[in-house]
Scaffold this motif. Structure first.
Motif, PDB file in Angstrom:
ATOM      1  N   ALA B  80       0.837  -1.208   0.000  1.00 62.37           N
ATOM      2  CA  ALA B  80       0.000   0.000   0.000  1.00 62.37           C
ATOM      3  C   ALA B  80       0.871   1.257   0.000  1.00 62.37           C
ATOM      4  O   ALA B  80       0.593   2.221  -0.720  1.00 62.37           O
ATOM      5  CB  ALA B  80      -0.926  -0.006   1.219  1.00 62.37           C
ATOM      6  N   ILE B  81       1.950   1.234   0.794  1.00 63.77           N
ATOM      7  CA  ILE B  81       2.839   2.397   0.848  1.00 63.77           C
ATOM      8  C   ILE B  81       3.473   2.628  -0.526  1.00 63.77           C
ATOM      9  O   ILE B  81       3.491   3.750  -1.047  1.00 63.77           O
ATOM     10  CB  ILE B  81       3.926   2.199   1.932  1.00 63.77           C
ATOM     11  N   TYR B  82       3.930   1.540  -1.133  1.00 62.65           N
ATOM     12  CA  TYR B  82       4.524   1.628  -2.462  1.00 62.65           C
ATOM     13  C   TYR B  82       3.508   2.188  -3.467  1.00 62.65           C
ATOM     14  O   TYR B  82       3.842   3.010  -4.319  1.00 62.65           O
ATOM     15  CB  TYR B  82       4.998   0.230  -2.874  1.00 62.65           C
ATOM     16  N   ASN B  83       2.274   1.741  -3.309  1.00 60.40           N
ATOM     17  CA  ASN B  83       1.220   2.212  -4.208  1.00 60.40           C
ATOM     18  C   ASN B  83       0.942   3.701  -4.085  1.00 60.40           C
ATOM     19  O   ASN B  83       0.618   4.363  -5.063  1.00 60.40           O
ATOM     20  CB  ASN B  83      -0.071   1.448  -3.897  1.00 60.40           C
ATOM     21  N   VAL B  84       1.053   4.229  -2.850  1.00 62.77           N
ATOM     22  CA  VAL B  84       0.847   5.665  -2.659  1.00 62.77           C
ATOM     23  C   VAL B  84       1.880   6.433  -3.489  1.00 62.77           C
ATOM     24  O   VAL B  84       1.557   7.389  -4.185  1.00 62.77           O
ATOM     25  CB  VAL B  84       0.957   6.065  -1.175  1.00 62.77           C
ATOM     26  N   PHE B  85       3.145   5.978  -3.417  1.00 61.62           N
ATOM     27  CA  PHE B  85       4.201   6.662  -4.172  1.00 61.62           C
ATOM     28  C   PHE B  85       3.905   6.597  -5.666  1.00 61.62           C
ATOM     29  O   PHE B  85       4.129   7.542  -6.404  1.00 61.62           O
ATOM     30  CB  PHE B  85       5.572   6.005  -3.922  1.00 61.62           C
ATOM     31  N   LYS B  86       3.416   5.448  -6.114  1.00 63.11           N
ATOM     32  CA  LYS B  86       3.193   5.250  -7.539  1.00 63.11           C
ATOM     33  C   LYS B  86       1.954   6.002  -8.026  1.00 63.11           C
ATOM     34  O   LYS B  86       1.945   6.530  -9.132  1.00 63.11           O
ATOM     35  CB  LYS B  86       3.032   3.747  -7.829  1.00 63.11           C
TER      36      LYS B  86
END
Ligand SMILES: Nc1ncnc2c1ncn2[C@@H]1O[C@H](COP(=O)(O)OP(=O)(O)O)[C@@H](O)[C@H]1O
Ligand SMILES: [Mg+2]
Lengths: 216, 266
Positions: B80-86
């Motif tokens: 989820a954290i990675y997705n926020v960045f993306k």
């Protein structure tokens, strides 16, 4: 009051020794792009120099709390900042942000009148014209307990007559309350008339085209 | 919700559902829209991913283990954290990224611990059948909220630079100077959650409730769960976003309370 030593902002300005006297009106003149606004921002601690020091009352300003410093040395930018709300809200926001108690409506009306702004305190500030917003920003500064007022081309959005009236009124306010004023202007006659001292930014500028400068 | 009540699809029934995709594929082909490959690939991915997850969850549910449950939830959190960045449509610098991660980890942990131990009181506490899907819902909503919050904060700081500096000139602290931007970012992060609470049950039946009802649970018991989840989600989104905003606004200022030049990549 204010003093700079060997001040340098890369590619913009370089000033060896400049003093700004207390209770005086100092005008900053110079070509567009010579670094006038940059210099005021340095005095207000909105930016830091790459080299050199600025002293406020003999004290290096990097040793002072920047927020307290800005409450003593306030700045009115060239494009006035208007916050959402009424004229009253906009006058009071300065006092609130600088940690002062808000003043009464009659005092607010007084500063508005001094800036020749005959508008209702309840008027939405966004409906004011550009020149009126600039006068509102000046009136807001007058309510602060600052000792030094840095004004960036305060008359740029005003017609000649209004500009003269407003600047004269602000100068009178500064003189009678023993404050210090540093004003950028491109109006040389105005500078000559009200300034106790003048700083010519052209001579400190690194950003101006050298050739253009030597042709002056 | 005993297993016997659940309505299970036969393989044939499931295959009939693929007719929708076949129709879509034919339409796209006839119209000459160059999306045939994409349709096949995404259908295949969806099928394979869900089958894998289904079997993985089955194994996890049959052998409940606290570490396994926590690792799965942590994996979801990391993703989820990675997705926020993306997904943020603005460039996020490293210090903002750090605050996103801290806020998600802190906000989600705090609210999941409260939700699982005080509200749901699972037995055992790591019961994967509830822990994992509820964790997924909470993490997913926090992710959506924080993505919106990041966008709005960065846009606000970029577009309202003059206003922030104008407040600083009047003697404001960085916090006061960014106050209205922080509030706008909070509003935009919370709005989808608030809206979905308002429309709940009228405009749509939430997925989890639908799932439980299909699986044979009584609607009233499904509703009770759904209410608890919605409250948990709203709480988590707000805690996470508040933590994020209160850490993130500071990254725009230096120790001299100056608005920093926004570095695009560092
Ligand atoms: N943040 C900045 N980064 C880089 N260059 C700047 C920045 N701000 C101003 N400058 C440059 O510095 C020079 C002086 O600008 P400024 O102080 O605004 O001049 P003035 O107020 O005298 O017109 C200009 O060449 C301008 O382009
Ligand atoms: Mg300028």
């Amino acid at each position: 009051m204010l003093q700079v030593e060997n001040l340098k902002v890369n590619a913009i300005l370089e000033m060896d020794q400049v003093k700004i006297e207390a209770n005086k009106v100092t005008c900053i003149i110079g070509k567009s792009g010579s670094g006038k606004s940059t210099f005021l921002r340095l005095l207000n601690q909105l930016t830091s120099p790459d080299e050199g020091n600025i002293y406020f009352k003999e004290q290096d300003i990097t040793e002072l709390d920047p927020i307290q410093l800005r409450r003593m040395i306030t700045m009115v930018p060239q494009t006035p900042i208007i916050f959402p709300g009424t004229v009253r809200d906009n006058l009071l926001v300065g006092q609130t942000l600088s940690g002062m108690d808000p003043t009464t409506d009659s005092q607010l009306m007084q500063v508005l009148n001094r800036m020749f702004l005959n508008k209702s305190l309840d008027m939405p500030a966004d409906d004011l014209s550009g020149g009126e917003k600039q006068r509102l920003a000046l009136a807001r500064a007058m309510l602060l307990s600052a000792e030094v007022f840095l004004l960036d081309e305060p008359s740029s959005a005003l017609d000649n007559t209004t500009a003269t009236e407003v600047i004269d009124a602000f100068t009178a306010f500064v003189k009678e309350s023993n404050k210090t004023m540093v004003m950028i202007t491109h109006d040389l006659q105005l500078a000559e008339r009200i300034a106790d001292a003048t700083i010519d930014m052209n001579q400190y500028s690194l950003s101006l085209d050298r050739k253009e400068y030597s042709n002056e | 919700m005993s297993e016997s009540d659940a309505i299970d699809l036969t393989l044939w029934q499931l295959l009939f559902a693929y007719v929708f995709i076949v129709i879509l594929w034919i339409i796209v082909r006839v119209k000459g829209i160059p999306r045939e490959k994409l349709i096949i690939i995404s259908t295949l991915r969806m099928t394979v991913q869900l089958i894998l997850v289904g079997y993985l969850l089955m194994i996890v549910f049959e052998h409940p283990h606290p570490i396994v449950t926590i690792v799965i939830v942590l994996f979801m959190l990391g993703f989820a954290i990675y997705n926020v960045f993306k997904r943020a449509n603005v460039i996020i610098n490293i210090s903002v990224k750090k605050t996103v991660a801290v806020a998600m980890v802190l906000g989600i942990s705090i609210s999941m611990i409260y939700f699982l131990f005080v509200v749901l009181q699972l037995d055992p506490w790591y019961n994967p059948q509830l822990f994992i899907p509820i964790g997924g819902m909470i993490i997913g909503n926090a992710m959506t909220g924080i993505t919106l919050g990041v966008n709005q904060l960065l846009i606000g700081m970029r577009e309202q630079k003059a206003k922030v500096e104008g407040a600083l000139m009047l003697g404001a602290t960085p916090k006061e100077a960014s106050h209205s931007i922080i509030n706008e970012a909070f509003d935009s992060a919370m709005l989808p959650t608030i809206n979905s609470m308002v429309g709940m049950g009228i405009v749509f039946l939430p997925g989890m409730m639908t799932g439980q009802i299909i699986a044979g649970a009584s609607p009233v018991s499904a509703v009770k769960y759904q209410i608890a989840i919605m409250l948990g989600v709203a709480g988590t989104v707000s805690i996470t976003v508040i933590i994020f905003l209160h850490l993130a606004y500071k990254t725009f200022f230096n120790h001299r309370a100056q608005l920093q030049e926004t570095k695009q990549n560092d």
